[in-house]
Design a protein around this motif. Structure first.
Motif, short mmCIF file in Angstrom:
data_model
loop_
_atom_site.label_atom_id
_atom_site.label_comp_id
_atom_site.label_asym_id
_atom_site.label_seq_id
_atom_site.Cartn_x
_atom_site.Cartn_y
_atom_site.Cartn_z
N LYS A 1 0.83 -1.20 0.00
CA LYS A 1 0.00 0.00 0.00
C LYS A 1 0.87 1.26 0.00
CE LYS A 1 -4.53 -0.87 1.93
NZ LYS A 1 -5.46 -0.49 2.97
N ASN B 1 -6.19 -0.49 -3.07
CA ASN B 1 -6.90 -1.51 -2.28
C ASN B 1 -7.43 -2.63 -3.17
OD1 ASN B 1 -6.57 -0.47 0.31
ND2 ASN B 1 -8.39 0.82 0.17
N ILE C 1 -6.62 -6.56 -2.76
CA ILE C 1 -7.73 -7.50 -2.55
C ILE C 1 -7.75 -8.55 -3.64
CG2 ILE C 1 -10.26 -7.66 -2.59
CD1 ILE C 1 -10.27 -4.93 -1.12
N LEU D 1 -8.27 -5.62 5.39
CA LEU D 1 -7.35 -5.02 4.41
C LEU D 1 -7.72 -3.58 4.10
CD1 LEU D 1 -6.75 -7.81 1.75
CD2 LEU D 1 -5.03 -6.67 3.12
N LEU D 2 -9.01 -3.30 3.99
CA LEU D 2 -9.45 -1.94 3.68
C LEU D 2 -9.13 -0.97 4.81
CD1 LEU D 2 -12.89 -2.69 1.99
CD2 LEU D 2 -10.77 -1.98 0.87
#
Length: 194
Positions: free
Chosen positions: A105, A111, A115, A182-183
């Motif tokens: 990131k 994102n 993902i 993850l977000l």
């Protein structure tokens, strides 16, 4: 006897076969209705009376329906349990690799890309597990079929796409908590070890 389920013609014939016109009588007589089979037996055995034992067929049908419901319920509960297990495994894997994912990131990965990367990995592992599980399941089914019923179990090819679709959705739904994690992942906190 293996019979055809009764319809309106069979019900009329059961009351009085002589009331049918010749075409309907021939259709009824040549179809494996319970009443037609009983009528044909009585034609051959003049002093006998043939009557269907509907209670046996109805009780077998009831048992079969309950068994089908039980198997459906077990399948649904197994899918939910699998989704929970997958969710725990993927979330633990993402947490373990949070520094790696945080670095991605920080280097500019979106994102959606991260993902997609995680989902691709999970789907490949799920596919491999599904293939192994399919062949193990077939093997166990054959062993049980030969042990319990004395014959092999025929493999329905239609099961493969259905199981594949179920596998896909179970893995996808099991991945939702990891995707949510993850977000929320912030590269600065992860890279500083917080």
């Amino acid at each position: 006897a293996i019979t055809t389920p009764d319809n309106e013609l069979a019900r009329r014939a059961a009351q009085d076969p002589q009331s049918l016109n010749p075409t309907d009588y021939e259709t009824w007589y040549c179809t494996a209705y319970v009443s037609a089979i009983c009528h044909q037996i009585q034609e051959v055995v003049r002093d006998g009376v043939a009557k269907p034992v509907r209670q046996v067929a109805e009780s077998e049908g009831t048992i079969l329906n309950k068994t089908t419901f039980l198997m459906t319920l077990i399948t649904i509960l197994s899918a939910i349990g699998s989704a929970l297990a997958i969710s725990n495994l993927i979330t633990a894997s993402v947490i373990e690799r949070s520094q790696e994912l945080g670095l991605l990131k920080a280097l500019g990965a979106l994102n959606a890309q991260i993902i997609l990367f995680v989902l691709t990995e999970v789907m490949l592992i799920g596919f491999a597990g599904g293939v192994v599980g399919y062949f193990l399941g077939i093997g166990f089914a054959q062993v049980i079929g030969r042990t319990v019923f004395g014959s092999g179990i025929e493999i329905a090819q239609m099961v493969i796409p259905i199981v594949s679709a179920i596998l896909f959705f179970v893995v996808l739904f099991g991945s939702v908590p990891a995707i949510r994690y993850l977000l929320k992942l912030k590269p600065t906190e992860v890279l500083h070890g917080k």
